[in-house]
Scaffold this active site. Structure first.
Site, short mmCIF file in Angstrom:
data_model
loop_
_atom_site.label_atom_id
_atom_site.label_comp_id
_atom_site.label_asym_id
_atom_site.label_seq_id
_atom_site.Cartn_x
_atom_site.Cartn_y
_atom_site.Cartn_z
N SER A 247 72.57 -133.98 30.61
CA SER A 247 72.50 -135.26 29.91
C SER A 247 73.51 -136.21 30.54
CB SER A 247 72.83 -135.07 28.43
OG SER A 247 74.21 -134.85 28.28
N LYS A 248 73.48 -137.43 30.07
CA LYS A 248 74.36 -138.49 30.59
C LYS A 248 75.83 -138.05 30.62
CE LYS A 248 73.05 -142.44 32.11
NZ LYS A 248 73.44 -142.36 33.51
N ARG A 249 76.16 -137.20 29.68
CA ARG A 249 77.52 -136.67 29.58
C ARG A 249 77.98 -136.04 30.88
NH1 ARG A 249 78.32 -131.98 27.46
NH2 ARG A 249 76.13 -131.51 27.11
N GLY A 251 77.36 -137.01 33.78
CA GLY A 251 77.46 -137.96 34.89
C GLY A 251 76.08 -138.41 35.30
#
Ligand code: GLU
Length: 472
Positions: A247-249, A251
């Site tokens: 996920s965006k977490r 990067g």
């Protein structure tokens, strides 16, 4: 009812694969990998790779997102056959098939209003809705709008013989009679997918395993129509370095972000191919090898983890083995994409002889360009503070002396090195001190390729002019 016959394409039937993104945003790295797997599978078998844009969700699908997906695929070098197909544009065909199924009795009209079904579901959270209209006497059918539902088998099981997951069994009493066509005449997504895949002649569906449950319902629609089932291969999703779903977490997750980081498309293809698929211990390979080797058997059941270290390793390999023309084209594309001005003929002329040295060390294109700075700048070369300090340390005669000595040496590495060595010894200083001054003069920076590599790339005239500028 017995499970749908696992009638699969004849082994010699031409392979047709597809990538079917929903255009709701950018091209995710997972989607790019799915597309790549389908592309490799088709291209390695002389088959066709088709593109279908699943734009039936009109509220969420945007033309910009479609454009971004096509752009991403193009950047990655995945060419598709024919025009991209719009799923929304095929709504009439989806409705036609639903009506044919209604006429054939493999589907039936359901008059229960959607809000009633929703209320029933709320009151019966763990039960499967069964339409009272499934077995109703046709004479009792009202003259009212209706949805068309699949007459799905109630008993037994539906088995998906998945090329990655193995046999996956679904109890039919856990699957409701799915709606094919809503009462407003619009097709459901699940129905549209099957009709499209059938009409497109898709023989192999390689996609994320989040669609595995859908496959059971879709197989029922194939069976109801007597259509040959494609081979399903549901691939595990990509995880981040911590083993959690990407996920965006973590990067970067958009393909465009990897492009912006300067990984060449060939490296991304190589890296993404290895993300969940393997061919023995092979880590670094060409497109031709990947196409020849790619097979569904090599896809792992466990989620692959995104690993930037590995990606950099793969990237440095591909940069190093690119020929100069290909690398220059890659650099030009990268500069254009990042809004940097195109290289001038003069810059290209200075850069080209340095490519061999630069590409042996760079892991990404921006790293390469960073080291190429000396070839891009024009005289007088601007110096940063650290470079200036290195220059000041040799301005007490060392640099002018070296400049004079270099007027007469043969312009090759051995003679250049010997000349620098002589001056260093004469002044009782290390070669490093002299090199720092040369870096400042030649590049204006303290982190550069070897000073001799720079002098060889720049040539005698330009090198000496830069040294003279620095000495004055
Ligand atoms: N449109 C779906 C997605 O973007 C893919 C459907 C499929 O491959 O069947 O996840």
């Amino acid at each position: 009812m017995t499970p749908p016959a696992p009638s699969q394409p004849a082994p010699d039937a031409p392979v047709v694969t597809r990538f079917a993104p929903s255009p709701t945003g950018y091209l995710h790295i997972g989607g790019a990998r799915t597309a790549l797997f389908n592309w490799l599978y088709a291209r390695g078998r002389g088959g066709r790779f088709l593109l279908r844009i699943e734009d039936t969700d009109r509220a969420r699908s945007t033309p910009e997102a479609t454009a971004a997906i096509l752009e991403g695929l193009t950047w990655l070098g995945l060419d598709w056959d024919g025009e991209p197909i719009s799923q929304a544009g095929r709504a009439d065909r989806h409705a036609e098939v639903a009506r044919e199924m209604l006429a054939a009795g493999t589907a039936y009209p359901c008059y229960t209003p959607a809000d009633e079904i929703a209320a029933w579901r709320e009151a019966h959270p763990n039960q499967v809705f069964q339409s009272p209209w499934r077995d109703a006497d046709p004479a009792t059918r009202p003259d009212a709008p209706y949805a068309i539902r699949l007459r799905a088998p109630r008993e037994g099981v539906t088995v998906i013989h998945d090329a990655v997951q193995g046999d996956v069994t679904f109890r039919n009493d856990q699957l409701d009679d799915m709606i094919l066509l809503r009462s407003d005449g619009t097709p459901t997504y699940m129905h549209a997918v099957v009709v499209d895949d059938h009409d497109m002649g898709v023989t192999h569906i390689i996609r994320g395993d989040d669609h595995l449950t859908n496959a059971a319902r879709q197989a029922q629609v194939y069976a109801a129509n007597g259509w040959a089932l494609p081979v399903f291969a549901h691939i595990p999703l990509i995880h981040g370095t911590d083993g959690k779903k990407l996920s965006k977490r973590h990067g970067a997750v958009g393909l465009h972000e990897f492009a912006a980081m300067g990984y060449p498309p060939a490296a991304m293809r190589n890296y993404l191919a290895r993300l969940g698929w393997s061919h023995g211990d092979d880590e670094l390979f060409s497109d031709a090898e990947a196409q020849a080797w790619f097979d569904l058997d090599g896809i792992g059941k466990a989620p692959a983890r995104l690993d930037f270290k590995k990606l950099e390793h793969v990237s440095s390999h591909h940069i190093a083995q690119m020929d100069d023309a290909a690398l220059l084209a890659e650099i030009a594309a990268f500069r254009q994409a990042t809004g940097a001005p195109a290289l001038t003929p003069r810059q290209t002329e200075r850069l080209t002889p340095a490519l061999g040295v630069l590409k042996a060390k760079a892991r990404t294109l921006p790293q390469l360009m960073e080291q190429a700075h000396f070839a891009l700048v024009d005289r007088p070369v601007a110096r940063d503070d650290k470079a200036q300090a290195g220059l000041d340390a040799v301005s007490d005669g060392i640099l002018p002396e070296l400049t004079a000595a270099l007027q007469h040496v043969n312009w090759n590495r051995d003679d250049l090195e010997a000349a620098a060595q002589r001056i260093a010894e004469a002044h009782g200083v290390g070669l490093g001190k002299i090199a720092a001054g040369l870096r400042a003069a030649l590049a204006g920076r303290s982190s550069t390729p070897s000073v001799f590599d720079m002098m060889l790339a720049l040539g005698r005239e330009e090198s000496l002019a830069r040294l003279a500028d620095a000495a004055s």
